[in-house]
Design an enzyme around this catalytic site. Structure first.
Site, PDB file in Angstrom:
ATOM      1  CB  CYS A  52     -13.382  -3.723   3.418  1.00  0.00           C
ATOM      2  SG  CYS A  52     -12.179  -4.664   2.442  1.00  0.00           S
ATOM      3  CB  CYS A  55     -12.462  -8.293   5.296  1.00  0.00           C
ATOM      4  SG  CYS A  55     -12.091  -6.607   5.852  1.00  0.00           S
ATOM      5  CB  CYS A  70     -11.235  12.847  -8.457  1.00  0.00           C
ATOM      6  SG  CYS A  70     -11.920  11.625  -7.312  1.00  0.00           S
ATOM      7  CB  CYS A 101      -8.957  -3.056   4.120  1.00  0.00           C
ATOM      8  SG  CYS A 101      -9.942  -3.726   5.483  1.00  0.00           S
ATOM      9  CB  CYS A 104      -8.627  -7.984   4.588  1.00  0.00           C
ATOM     10  SG  CYS A 104      -9.236  -6.793   3.368  1.00  0.00           S
ATOM     11  CG  HIS A 107      -5.168  -0.886  -3.916  1.00  0.00           C
ATOM     12  ND1 HIS A 107      -4.244   0.103  -3.675  1.00  0.00           N
ATOM     13  CD2 HIS A 107      -5.942  -0.442  -4.933  1.00  0.00           C
ATOM     14  CE1 HIS A 107      -4.450   1.102  -4.530  1.00  0.00           C
ATOM     15  NE2 HIS A 107      -5.476   0.788  -5.306  1.00  0.00           N
ATOM     16  CG  HIS A 110      -3.474   5.982  -4.483  1.00  0.00           C
ATOM     17  ND1 HIS A 110      -4.018   5.175  -5.460  1.00  0.00           N
ATOM     18  CD2 HIS A 110      -2.214   5.533  -4.273  1.00  0.00           C
ATOM     19  CE1 HIS A 110      -3.109   4.282  -5.827  1.00  0.00           C
ATOM     20  NE2 HIS A 110      -2.007   4.486  -5.132  1.00  0.00           N
ATOM     21  CG  ASP A 114      -6.433  16.934  -4.212  1.00  0.00           C
ATOM     22  OD1 ASP A 114      -6.943  16.062  -3.473  1.00  0.00           O
ATOM     23  OD2 ASP A 114      -6.281  16.759  -5.435  1.00  0.00           O
ATOM     24  NE  ARG A 123      -8.765  14.339  -4.680  1.00  0.00           N
ATOM     25  CZ  ARG A 123      -8.149  13.571  -5.598  1.00  0.00           C
ATOM     26  NH1 ARG A 123      -8.717  12.474  -6.052  1.00  0.00           N
ATOM     27  NH2 ARG A 123      -6.967  13.933  -6.065  1.00  0.00           N
ATOM     28  CB  CYS A 125      -9.009   9.187  -4.621  1.00  0.00           C
ATOM     29  SG  CYS A 125      -9.509   8.938  -6.319  1.00  0.00           S
TER      30      CYS A 125
END
Length: 138
Positions: A52, A55, A70, A101, A104, A107, A110, A114, A123, A125
């Site tokens: 991450c 953190c 993708c 995470c 912490c 974001h 997602h 698939d 997956r 992503c």
């Protein structure tokens, strides 16, 4: 990356803003995203671990990374299940599963159903700016 306190969830958004680049803050703390095919880890396949960027928690390993096409780094699974959190995301008129995470709360991206079927069908992503790569052996 600056050292983080034992409980990084105790940091204020101003403290995060001081620790992260503008792009990292937008992605990690405001649930933004980088443009497809622009992230440094999209087509990056060296052996090591992905931490991450906020953190330092180990999130993914190179053995789980694959080329999904993708435009973002894609992984079949997290390093350990408890290192990430998932929650429903209904932003932008879509229903998705957000990946954060587990330490912490930042974001990351997602997860979609698939991925490669032989690897569990998921997956993850993930935004490159949400990650820091540590080469194997370091």
């Amino acid at each position: 990356m600056a050292s983080t306190p034992e409980d990084p969830r105790s940091l204020t958004e101003d403290q995060w803003r001081e620790r992260l680049s503008a792009e990292q803050f937008h992605i990690l703390r405001e649930a933004g995203t980088e443009r497809a095919y622009t992230g440094k880890y999209d087509k990056f396949y060296e052996n090591g671990e992905y931490m991450c960027a906020a953190c330092g928690t180990r999130l993914f390993i190179s053995a789980a990374k694959y080329n999904s096409g993708c435009g973002w780094p894609a992984f079949t699974r997290p390093a350990e299940a408890e290192t990430i959190e998932e929650r429903r995301d209904i932003s932008f008129g879509m229903i998705r599963t957000e990946v954060l995470c587990g330490k912490c709360g930042s974001h990351l991206g997602h997860v979609f159903p698939d991925g490669p079927p032989e690897e569990g069908g998921l997956r993850y992503c993930i935004n490159s700016a949400a990650l820091e790569f540590v080469p194997e052996g370091e």
